[in-house]
Motif scaffolding. Structure first.
Motif, mmCIF file in Angstrom:
data_model
loop_
_atom_site.group_PDB
_atom_site.id
_atom_site.type_symbol
_atom_site.label_atom_id
_atom_site.label_comp_id
_atom_site.label_asym_id
_atom_site.label_seq_id
_atom_site.Cartn_x
_atom_site.Cartn_y
_atom_site.Cartn_z
ATOM 1 N N GLN A 1 0.833 -1.196 0.000
ATOM 2 C CA GLN A 1 0.000 0.000 0.000
ATOM 3 C C GLN A 1 0.870 1.248 0.000
ATOM 4 O OE1 GLN A 1 -2.384 1.117 3.436
ATOM 5 N NE2 GLN A 1 -4.148 1.021 2.074
ATOM 6 N N CYS A 2 0.687 2.093 -0.999
ATOM 7 C CA CYS A 2 1.471 3.322 -1.083
ATOM 8 C C CYS A 2 0.584 4.519 -0.756
ATOM 9 C CB CYS A 2 2.016 3.499 -2.489
ATOM 10 S SG CYS A 2 3.228 2.263 -2.917
ATOM 11 N N LYS B 1 -4.459 6.548 -1.102
ATOM 12 C CA LYS B 1 -3.792 5.268 -0.846
ATOM 13 C C LYS B 1 -4.088 4.316 -1.990
ATOM 14 C CE LYS B 1 -4.057 5.688 4.105
ATOM 15 N NZ LYS B 1 -4.772 5.282 5.323
ATOM 16 N N GLN C 1 -2.962 0.470 -3.803
ATOM 17 C CA GLN C 1 -2.182 -0.759 -3.746
ATOM 18 C C GLN C 1 -1.399 -0.913 -5.040
ATOM 19 O OE1 GLN C 1 -2.258 -3.363 -1.436
ATOM 20 N NE2 GLN C 1 -3.857 -2.658 -0.060
ATOM 21 N N ALA D 1 5.967 -0.015 -7.234
ATOM 22 C CA ALA D 1 6.074 0.857 -6.070
ATOM 23 C C ALA D 1 7.523 1.295 -5.866
ATOM 24 C CB ALA D 1 5.573 0.125 -4.833
ATOM 25 N N ILE E 1 8.650 4.978 -4.953
ATOM 26 C CA ILE E 1 9.197 5.299 -3.631
ATOM 27 C C ILE E 1 10.559 5.961 -3.774
ATOM 28 C CG2 ILE E 1 10.071 4.285 -1.499
ATOM 29 C CD1 ILE E 1 7.839 2.082 -2.009
ATOM 30 N N PHE F 1 5.388 3.981 1.670
ATOM 31 C CA PHE F 1 4.582 2.770 1.683
ATOM 32 C C PHE F 1 4.478 2.219 3.093
ATOM 33 C CE2 PHE F 1 7.202 -1.106 2.103
ATOM 34 C CZ PHE F 1 8.445 -0.507 2.234
#
Lengths: 184, 191
Positions: free
Chosen positions: B19-20, B45, B47, B53, B57, B64
């Motif tokens: 989850q980000c 939010k 997924q 991700a 990130i 996350f």
């Protein structure tokens, strides 16, 4: 990579048996034969009733044709194995046995059990030994870490049996460990 | 598990979702979440699979959350009794719990990473002996007896094995089988 998985990771037991059968063993021949050249070397001469030293594969072949008696190795008798079994069950480490004892004892028991004293007792002792040693291998598994494992006196058949999953689990542990602790 | 480019396992492990939480508005990137929105709003939010991700990130567009598979609940359960946790159900079918964990460890900062890595290592060790025991047990049973005997806990444990553990299980089983066959059979006529 075309080999199947099981053959890639270790030898098979019959292969180990083949290797073990290169070892020399004493026989009492019942036929005479001049010194003869084989691919792996020259053996003989065989002069009954003098003892001769030949590789195990040759001894087995002669034995199955009833052309020799095999002299059991010094460790393949009831007293010796009983002693080792005693140590195996009373001490934490593996007891000291010939590296390829499992293979040699099996082929001799299969082919030349009439040359051994009390083969049934030997069989059951070997079985007990094997079970005691397996239990120790299992304990070793609990203390496994990513870098090393020392199991002295483990014999070739046992190493071969545990190799695939010991290697794989140590590989995994290496992956999971973020910072391998530096050597003390 | 390896970081090898060709390792199918590591590709599968990176396919797990995390989850980000996005830190800023991202116009025209709504397709990342698979939704119909055009833009991604800050603090939304979504997924995302780990491989996607990762770059987001690193670009500092999002933070996350540690996935529940490695969250405090699971960790406590593992601490209590590692063998009773069903790792397979934490990461979905054919899941690679260890591989996923390893991938997470690689992107986390030191302290958290060490923690998770320790959880992974401890869990693996605690379960290893049981895996091998069962593998050898089944190797000894042979093809016939395998179906009938099912200690409930043992069976639950087997069903909860993650894919890497399954691989180990079959390695151990195969090897034990081969050795056992050799001990019991002989191609020479018995006398």
């Amino acid at each position: 990579m075309a080999l199947q998985e099981s053959l890639r990771v270790s030898l098979t037991p019959p292969e180990l048996e083949l290797i073990a059968c290169q070892q020399p063993i004493e026989i009492v021949p019942l036929i005479s034969m001049e010194r003869t050249a084989f691919i792996s070397g020259a053996y003989g001469p065989l002069r009954p009733p003098h003892k001769a030293t030949v590789p195990i594969w040759m001894a087995l072949n002669l034995k199955s044709k009833k052309k020799c008696h095999i002299v059991a190795p010094e460790w393949l008798n009831v007293e010796f194995l009983q002693d080792r079994l005693g140590r195996e069950t009373s001490q934490p480490g593996f007891s000291d046995l010939p590296f390829r004892f499992a293979e040699v004892s099996k082929v001799l028991l299969d082919v030349a059990s009439d040359d051994l004293e009390n083969p049934d007792k030997i069989r059951s002792l070997l079985k007990n030994l094997r079970e005691a040693r397996q239990a120790k291998c299992r304990d070793g598994l609990g203390t496994l870490d990513h870098s090393e494992l020392s199991l002295p006196n483990l014999c070739s058949m046992e190493i071969n049996e545990i190799r695939p999953f010991f290697v794989q689990s140590m590989h995994l542990l290496t992956q999971l460990q973020r910072q391998p602790p530096t050597a003390p | 598990m390896d970081q090898d480019y060709f390792s199918v396992d590591s590709i599968l492990a990176a396919n797990q979702k995390v989850q980000c939480v996005f830190k800023q508005d991202l116009p025209n990137l709504g397709h990342l979440g698979g939704g119909s929105d055009r833009d991604i709003a800050a603090l939304s939010k979504i997924q995302l699979p780990l491989w996607l991700a990762l770059i987001i990130i690193y670009s500092d567009w999002a933070d996350f959350n540690i996935p529940t598979a490695f969250g405090p609940r699971v960790r406590n359960a593992l601490k209590a009794e590692a063998r009773s946790v069903r790792l397979a159900s934490l990461v979905g079918a054919g899941g690679l719990w260890y591989g996923f964990g390893k991938a997470i460890v690689d992107i986390l900062a030191d302290e958290q990473a060490n923690e998770i890595s320790e959880v992974l290592t401890k869990t693996f060790r605690a379960r290893l002996v049981e895996i091998i025991d069962q593998a050898q047990h089944f190797a000894a049973l042979g093809p016939v007896g395998a179906a009938g005997s099912s200690g409930d806990t043992a069976q639950l444990f087997r069903e909860g094995l993650d894919a890497t553990e399954r691989e180990l299980f079959s390695l151990a089983q195969e090897s034990a089988k081969r050795t056992k066959r050799w001990y019991e059979e002989s191609d020479r006529p018995k006398r």
